[in-house]
Each structure stands twice: as structure tokens, then as C-alpha cells.
Design an enzyme around this catalytic site. Sequence first.
Site, mmCIF file in Angstrom:
data_model
loop_
_atom_site.group_PDB
_atom_site.id
_atom_site.type_symbol
_atom_site.label_atom_id
_atom_site.label_comp_id
_atom_site.label_asym_id
_atom_site.label_seq_id
_atom_site.Cartn_x
_atom_site.Cartn_y
_atom_site.Cartn_z
ATOM 1 N N CYS A 148 0.894 -1.240 0.075
ATOM 2 C CA CYS A 148 0.019 -0.141 0.128
ATOM 3 C C CYS A 148 0.602 1.163 -0.105
ATOM 4 O O CYS A 148 0.502 2.255 -0.649
ATOM 5 C CB CYS A 148 -1.090 0.025 1.195
ATOM 6 S SG CYS A 148 -0.413 -0.538 2.708
ATOM 7 N N HIS A 272 -2.618 6.850 3.439
ATOM 8 C CA HIS A 272 -1.189 7.114 3.381
ATOM 9 C C HIS A 272 -0.556 8.384 2.694
ATOM 10 O O HIS A 272 -1.184 8.817 1.622
ATOM 11 C CB HIS A 272 -0.394 5.832 3.038
ATOM 12 C CG HIS A 272 -0.542 4.768 3.618
ATOM 13 N ND1 HIS A 272 -0.893 4.426 4.849
ATOM 14 C CD2 HIS A 272 -0.009 3.321 3.262
ATOM 15 C CE1 HIS A 272 -0.747 3.016 5.171
ATOM 16 N NE2 HIS A 272 -0.245 2.615 4.410
HETATM 17 N N1 NAP Z 1 -4.621 -3.326 5.468
HETATM 18 C C1 NAP Z 1 -4.063 -3.011 4.496
HETATM 19 O O1 NAP Z 1 -4.180 -1.638 4.314
HETATM 20 C C2 NAP Z 1 -3.473 -3.690 3.374
HETATM 21 C C3 NAP Z 1 -3.046 -3.125 2.215
HETATM 22 C C4 NAP Z 1 -2.507 -3.800 1.247
HETATM 23 C C5 NAP Z 1 -2.334 -5.236 1.412
HETATM 24 N N2 NAP Z 1 -2.811 -5.883 2.542
HETATM 25 C C6 NAP Z 1 -2.921 -7.288 2.543
HETATM 26 O O2 NAP Z 1 -4.180 -7.744 2.375
HETATM 27 C C7 NAP Z 1 -4.199 -9.063 2.862
HETATM 28 C C8 NAP Z 1 -5.429 -9.357 3.624
HETATM 29 O O3 NAP Z 1 -5.225 -8.000 4.699
HETATM 30 P P1 NAP Z 1 -6.503 -7.518 5.835
HETATM 31 O O4 NAP Z 1 -5.915 -6.196 6.356
HETATM 32 O O5 NAP Z 1 -7.801 -7.730 4.935
HETATM 33 O O6 NAP Z 1 -6.543 -8.783 6.687
HETATM 34 P P2 NAP Z 1 -7.585 -9.183 7.606
HETATM 35 O O7 NAP Z 1 -8.652 -8.243 7.928
HETATM 36 O O8 NAP Z 1 -6.901 -9.984 8.696
HETATM 37 O O9 NAP Z 1 -8.309 -10.417 6.953
HETATM 38 C C9 NAP Z 1 -7.864 -11.570 6.512
HETATM 39 C C10 NAP Z 1 -9.063 -12.638 5.325
HETATM 40 O O10 NAP Z 1 -8.178 -13.544 5.332
HETATM 41 C C11 NAP Z 1 -9.195 -14.553 5.577
HETATM 42 N N3 NAP Z 1 -8.356 -16.042 6.038
HETATM 43 C C12 NAP Z 1 -7.260 -15.851 7.179
HETATM 44 N N4 NAP Z 1 -6.947 -17.220 7.419
HETATM 45 C C13 NAP Z 1 -7.404 -17.890 6.382
HETATM 46 C C14 NAP Z 1 -7.368 -19.284 6.059
HETATM 47 N N5 NAP Z 1 -6.607 -20.060 6.842
HETATM 48 N N6 NAP Z 1 -8.142 -19.791 4.960
HETATM 49 C C15 NAP Z 1 -8.904 -19.037 4.654
HETATM 50 N N7 NAP Z 1 -9.168 -17.637 4.654
HETATM 51 C C16 NAP Z 1 -8.411 -17.055 5.707
HETATM 52 C C17 NAP Z 1 -10.146 -14.371 6.659
HETATM 53 O O11 NAP Z 1 -11.123 -15.149 6.824
HETATM 54 P P3 NAP Z 1 -11.893 -15.279 8.413
HETATM 55 O O12 NAP Z 1 -12.648 -13.839 8.375
HETATM 56 O O13 NAP Z 1 -12.770 -16.266 7.908
HETATM 57 O O14 NAP Z 1 -10.998 -15.473 9.238
HETATM 58 C C18 NAP Z 1 -10.157 -12.816 6.229
HETATM 59 O O15 NAP Z 1 -11.313 -12.886 5.268
HETATM 60 C C19 NAP Z 1 -2.928 -9.315 3.713
HETATM 61 O O16 NAP Z 1 -1.997 -10.044 2.828
HETATM 62 C C20 NAP Z 1 -2.417 -8.014 3.739
HETATM 63 O O17 NAP Z 1 -1.041 -7.732 3.955
HETATM 64 C C21 NAP Z 1 -3.312 -5.251 3.430
#
Ligand code: NAP
Length: 369
Positions: A148, A272
Site C-alpha cells: 500500500c 497514507h
Molecule cells: N490493510 C491494508 O492496508 C492492506 C493493504 C494492502 C495489502 N494488504 C494485504 O491484504 C491481505 C489481507 O489483509 P487484511 O488487512 O484484509 O486482513 P484481515 O482483515 O485479517 O482479513 C484476512 C482475511 O483472510 C481470511 N483468512 C485468514 N486465514 C485464512 C485461512 N486459513 N483460510 C482462508 N481464509 C483465511 C480471513 O477469513 P476469516 O474472516 O474467515 O478469518 C479474512 O477474510 C494481507 O496479505 C495484507 O498484507 C493489506
Amino acid sequence: MSGVGDVTNSGGGSAARRAGKPTLAVVGATGAVGTVMLGILSERADVWGEIRLIASPRSAGRKLTVRGEQVEVVALSEEAFEGVDVAMFDVPDEVSAQWAPIAASKGAVAVDNSGAFRMDPNVPLVVPEVNAHAARVRPRGIISNPNCTTLSMIVAMGALHAEFGLSELIVSSYQAVSGAGKEGVDTLREQLVKVAGTELGTQPGDVRRAVGDTGPFPGPMALNVVPFAGSLKEDGWTSEELKVRNESRKILGLPGLRVTATCVRVPVITTHSLTVHARFENEVTVAAAHEILASAPGVVLCDNPAKGEFPTPADVVGTDPTWVGRVRRSMDDPNALELFVCGDNLRKGAALNTAQIAEVVAAELTGVA
Ligand SMILES: NC(=O)c1ccc[n+]([C@@H]2O[C@H](COP(=O)([O-])OP(=O)(O)OC[C@H]3O[C@@H](n4cnc5c(N)ncnc54)[C@H](OP(=O)(O)O)[C@@H]3O)[C@@H](O)[C@H]2O)c1
């Protein structure tokens, strides 16, 4: 193209309207990025047939709304990718690392938002406004979405590079707490409650003592800035700083680009910001930079300091473009510009860019591109 699958996807007439369009899977549909993604998919031109929502078994059976329709979440499994043309992954690195290749082996193009594949030479790292062509060459069937912080500035930098030829970037980031996920947001909000209405912020350590637990951050976020984002790597650099360097080079196709980043976390919920010192091969003028930025797709120029007009996270949050202001020519270097850039880290910084990449693939699959 696969037809509507066996997952609940009600909505009168929609099946016929979507026949022949590619099937999309959103893996991680229940997460912070996934939630923004469902909103974005509901707002953008509807290029998809079925949209299948996938998460962990914990969420199986939940119903979420996308395109105004209730869709049931299914648990991640090999079968969940049957008939899927494009699979977005908004899940932790280790889940993507395991499952994106499985989705690809089932015939889907995987578009991954995690850090699992970004620096893999066989996986393109794509920002459609800058290098959409790279999405076509995907030996592993996987396309990566940049981090990001890089995404928050790279559209503007790509436009300036195309005209002036970029040779060096020196950036400082002012990163929002939502970059650390839901836990980051909860931590700042709880700390703000603890310091509101107090006289804190006048003695060493008074804020730290008042907020107690600093959550995912190595210092208090309320009434503070923290010069550390990500994890510690070699020679004192953080993972976030190395991502800005390595990913900028890969996206711009400039492996030798000089890049220095200092990443700082600030008490902003989402969006950001970065200050950028950009040095070019050729001499630059503010007027020429303004002209380029004003017409660059995905960029909004907001630069009238005499009227107090420049981007701030509070005004940019929730919007799609990269906002640029405070454009100046460096006083000691006619080849360099100073800029202030803001981008919503959950939209262009994550979900929006992934959706745009998926649309590029959809156009290719349907012969529109
Ligand atoms: N936050 C940011 O600004 C941002 C920016 C760019 C990229 N990212 C990247 O995007 C990704 C997601 O980030 P987030 O902030 O959205 O994370 P998050 O809120 O923790 O969401 C994680 C998601 O993954 C699912 N998940 C976790 N473990 C799993 C498993 N074993 N099998 C299947 N599904 C699973 C969860 O499902 P459940 O709800 O069922 O647990 C949930 O839908 C990460 O790799 C992060 O680094 C984040």
C-alpha cells in the site's frame, strides 16, 4: 467462460445478464481489504458473471452483500475454485503462498494482494495505470498487487517518469494505522479515548503511561508519530522501507533506480501520505509537472497553497485517485521535484488496484482488450 455455479447468488434476471462473463472468486472476502473489495465491486462497471466469496471455515455460511445481492461465503478448498476464471486473494501471506498456486493449477488467474509473490521474477507486479502490459506475462498464473505504501505514490511517479525519466526517489511516509489491519485501527481509537480531554503530551512518557498497551505498534499512536512500520530487517531498514525500494524498481522496470525510504506511522485511520524528492534524468519545471499530473489517469492535482489547497488524509480518505500537491522544483537541483502525495491505503493501496488488475485480466479473457 464458466456459468453461474452452485453457490447462492440470488437476484432476478441477474443470471441471464451475467451469462458468458468470467467468474470471480474473492478469497478473504470477510477481511478488512475484502470488505472494501465488495464495496468496490458493487460500484464499478459489472464485468463479472458469478462472484464467489471465500474465507476460512470460520466464516462459511455467512452471507455478505455484493452488487446488492446476498452471497453465501464458502470455505477455502480446492473445489471452491471449480469454474473460477479470476481469483483475488485478500488473505495473509502464508494463505496466499499455499492457495494462489492451487487456484492457478485449477485454471484461474490469481491476483494476490499479499506479499507472498511480489518479488518473484515469474510473477508480474502490476499497477494498471503504469504497467498494465505486464499482467499478460504471468508464467505462474499469478499476478501480484504492490504494497500500500508503494501504491500510494507510484501512479504519480509513473506519469512523471514517462516524461522526465526517473533516476532517484527519496521518500518519507506518513502511514495510517489501518495499514496494520483492524487491530491497528482499534488500537488508535482506544488510545484516542484515553487521551481525549486530558493535558497529556507535555511530559516525557506521560502519553505512553496513559495509553498502556501499544497494540501492533512499537509506541503510542495517539498524540505521537512512530518512525517504524513493518518488521526490522538488515542494517536497520524496515520491511516496509525495503518494499518501497524493491517494488518501485520492479513496477517502473528500473532495477537500478536509487530509492531511499523512511517509513513513519502517524495517528491517521486510513490514507497514507508521502513526501517525495524525485530526481530525473532531465531538467524539470513545476509547470510541466503540473500539466502531466493534471492529465494523468488516476491522479488528481490539488496544488494551490496560496488558497490553502493541498491534499490531506482527512480529505482524501474514501476516494480512489492518488492526490498530489505542494509541487516544487528543488532549490539546489533543477532536475528534482518535491511533492506531497496522498492515497487511500485500503482502496488504491489494496482493493481498488486488485480490482483493476482483475478487470484487465477479464478484458483479456473475454477478448475485449
Ligand atoms: N490493510 C491494508 O492496508 C492492506 C493493504 C494492502 C495489502 N494488504 C494485504 O491484504 C491481505 C489481507 O489483509 P487484511 O488487512 O484484509 O486482513 P484481515 O482483515 O485479517 O482479513 C484476512 C482475511 O483472510 C481470511 N483468512 C485468514 N486465514 C485464512 C485461512 N486459513 N483460510 C482462508 N481464509 C483465511 C480471513 O477469513 P476469516 O474472516 O474467515 O478469518 C479474512 O477474510 C494481507 O496479505 C495484507 O498484507 C493489506
